[in-house]
Motif scaffolding. Sequence first.
Motif, PDB file in Angstrom:
ATOM      1  N   GLU A 185       3.563  -6.760  -4.375  1.00 15.92           N
ATOM      2  CA  GLU A 185       4.250  -5.614  -4.956  1.00 15.92           C
ATOM      3  C   GLU A 185       4.704  -4.665  -3.844  1.00 15.92           C
ATOM      4  O   GLU A 185       4.090  -4.606  -2.772  1.00 15.92           O
ATOM      5  CB  GLU A 185       3.329  -4.890  -5.936  1.00 15.92           C
ATOM      6  N   PRO A 186       5.773  -3.898  -4.082  1.00 16.84           N
ATOM      7  CA  PRO A 186       6.288  -2.994  -3.040  1.00 16.84           C
ATOM      8  C   PRO A 186       5.256  -1.935  -2.647  1.00 16.84           C
ATOM      9  O   PRO A 186       4.486  -1.451  -3.482  1.00 16.84           O
ATOM     10  CB  PRO A 186       7.509  -2.341  -3.700  1.00 16.84           C
ATOM     11  N   ILE A 187       5.261  -1.577  -1.362  1.00  6.86           N
ATOM     12  CA  ILE A 187       4.427  -0.495  -0.858  1.00  6.86           C
ATOM     13  C   ILE A 187       5.265   0.412   0.038  1.00  6.86           C
ATOM     14  O   ILE A 187       6.279  -0.008   0.603  1.00  6.86           O
ATOM     15  CB  ILE A 187       3.221  -1.008  -0.052  1.00  6.86           C
ATOM     16  N   ARG A 188       4.845   1.663   0.170  1.00  8.50           N
ATOM     17  CA  ARG A 188       5.509   2.605   1.066  1.00  8.50           C
ATOM     18  C   ARG A 188       5.263   2.176   2.509  1.00  8.50           C
ATOM     19  O   ARG A 188       4.116   1.920   2.893  1.00  8.50           O
ATOM     20  CB  ARG A 188       4.960   4.013   0.831  1.00  8.50           C
ATOM     21  N   ILE A 189       6.314   2.085   3.289  1.00  3.42           N
ATOM     22  CA  ILE A 189       6.147   1.713   4.699  1.00  3.42           C
ATOM     23  C   ILE A 189       6.532   2.836   5.649  1.00  3.42           C
ATOM     24  O   ILE A 189       6.130   2.830   6.813  1.00  3.42           O
ATOM     25  CB  ILE A 189       6.982   0.458   5.059  1.00  3.42           C
ATOM     26  N   TYR A 190       7.308   3.835   5.174  1.00  9.38           N
ATOM     27  CA  TYR A 190       7.781   4.916   6.031  1.00  9.38           C
ATOM     28  C   TYR A 190       7.179   6.231   5.556  1.00  9.38           C
ATOM     29  O   TYR A 190       7.357   6.617   4.396  1.00  9.38           O
ATOM     30  CB  TYR A 190       9.309   4.972   5.985  1.00  9.38           C
ATOM     31  N   ARG A 191       6.454   6.913   6.421  1.00 11.97           N
ATOM     32  CA  ARG A 191       5.778   8.147   6.037  1.00 11.97           C
ATOM     33  C   ARG A 191       6.763   9.280   5.747  1.00 11.97           C
ATOM     34  O   ARG A 191       6.466  10.188   4.976  1.00 11.97           O
ATOM     35  CB  ARG A 191       4.803   8.583   7.133  1.00 11.97           C
ATOM     36  N   ASN A 192       7.930   9.232   6.410  1.00 16.36           N
ATOM     37  CA  ASN A 192       8.964  10.247   6.198  1.00 16.36           C
ATOM     38  C   ASN A 192       8.426  11.662   6.446  1.00 16.36           C
ATOM     39  O   ASN A 192       8.508  12.540   5.573  1.00 16.36           O
ATOM     40  CB  ASN A 192       9.531  10.128   4.784  1.00 16.36           C
ATOM     41  N   PRO A 193       7.878  11.923   7.636  1.00 17.70           N
ATOM     42  CA  PRO A 193       7.264  13.236   7.904  1.00 17.70           C
ATOM     43  C   PRO A 193       8.265  14.386   7.876  1.00 17.70           C
ATOM     44  O   PRO A 193       7.878  15.533   7.634  1.00 17.70           O
ATOM     45  CB  PRO A 193       6.652  13.055   9.299  1.00 17.70           C
ATOM     46  N   GLU A 194       9.540  14.113   8.121  1.00 13.69           N
ATOM     47  CA  GLU A 194      10.559  15.165   8.094  1.00 13.69           C
ATOM     48  C   GLU A 194      11.138  15.383   6.704  1.00 13.69           C
ATOM     49  O   GLU A 194      12.063  16.162   6.519  1.00 13.69           O
ATOM     50  CB  GLU A 194      11.672  14.846   9.092  1.00 13.69           C
ATOM     51  N   LYS A 195      10.590  14.651   5.715  1.00 13.40           N
ATOM     52  CA  LYS A 195      11.026  14.787   4.324  1.00 13.40           C
ATOM     53  C   LYS A 195      12.527  14.549   4.166  1.00 13.40           C
ATOM     54  O   LYS A 195      13.244  15.365   3.576  1.00 13.40           O
ATOM     55  CB  LYS A 195      10.642  16.169   3.774  1.00 13.40           C
ATOM     56  N   PHE A 196      12.989  13.439   4.689  1.00 10.74           N
ATOM     57  CA  PHE A 196      14.381  13.065   4.488  1.00 10.74           C
ATOM     58  C   PHE A 196      14.577  12.769   3.005  1.00 10.74           C
ATOM     59  O   PHE A 196      13.907  11.909   2.440  1.00 10.74           O
ATOM     60  CB  PHE A 196      14.738  11.848   5.332  1.00 10.74           C
ATOM     61  N   ASP A 197      15.517  13.477   2.375  1.00 14.44           N
ATOM     62  CA  ASP A 197      15.722  13.419   0.933  1.00 14.44           C
ATOM     63  C   ASP A 197      16.793  12.379   0.596  1.00 14.44           C
ATOM     64  O   ASP A 197      17.971  12.576   0.880  1.00 14.44           O
ATOM     65  CB  ASP A 197      16.134  14.811   0.428  1.00 14.44           C
TER      66      ASP A 197
END
Length: 361
Positions: free
Chosen positions: A191-203
């Motif tokens: 199943e899909p999982i989050r791989i990018y934490r996105n610390p800069e909150k790219f929307d």
Amino acid sequence: MFGYDEAVGNYLKTINFGQQLKNLGQGKMSFDSYLTSLSHNLLSLIPQEKQQAYFSHMQNQYMMEGALNELKSGQIGANTLQLTSGILQGLKDAKEEKIRNETIAKKLEIITPTISKLAASHKDHKKLKIIDEVESNLNWIENKNPIVLDRPNYPTLQFTSNYTALQNGYLLVSSQNYFSGLDWEKKAVFEPIRIYRNPEKFDFSEDFRMDIYIRIPKSQTRLELEIGKGFKIFVQRANGQLIITTPLEYSVTEKYGNLKEKEHRGLYDGRRVDADRGIFLGAKSGMTITERKNADIDFEQPLKLTITKKEATFSCAFNDLPYAVTRKINYFPDKYYIGIALKAPDKKTFVEIHKLELAHL
């Protein structure tokens, strides 16, 4: 006797039956005793944990055969009543569960964000531009011990996610934790999982362009790349072609953020848009690229996928070629999310993510 279970059959192909029978030997045993001993020894070749499943299967088979014999004779006996009772109870349980899930889904549909709702709430925002060389676990998520889950409604499956690890300047996404060969009962579903934490909150609900560089070895396996939990791209290299598809539409399910996609079966509408490069494109079926007709592209090196969003329309292009798979999106549960799943049939499948570039438009 083992034909009903493919895993058992595959395992038994590795057994030297000739040696087993030679070791057994009839000796002075009667033929009936020899057959009994032979049956016992053959069953002992099945791992202990699988024997219970085998006997349960045989019990069900006997009950079904007994019910059929009763029906043929015009008499209804214990086997028929037991079988009918089980079927009716199963249908009742399935219907109740379906109604329950549909009720939950209708409630979740009200609170699930959509592209239009998110656009209406947008205020002045800082346009971000990010270039990530896939080096730090501050940005990328390693999943070195994937969780394995059993689900009552899927007794022959176990659910997990892919192994991921940073190494040599890329994120390895692998099926090495595939365990069907270790567990005789169940096969793996990734199943899909989050791989990018996105610390800069790219929307990702804002208009954007994303370039992601992925090395994809030849395989029958599909790579699933997911944005916002509302837009999925499937990429596959098979039979000398690179194939990019995306679901036609999505609907809300009883689990928040887990959308159900509409299948493409029977909807192939591809037409050749570039004869020189062997490219076929369809509004429903996606894009197919013939590798041998694109000698200027090294398909064994990282390939660039470009995902662009403009208002409610998402598109995916490949290596700057002037063609794209497009789709209008409605539901968008998580605007900061990049996820991945490698749908694998064995332990040897992997992809490598080498670079990520993000820019708001």
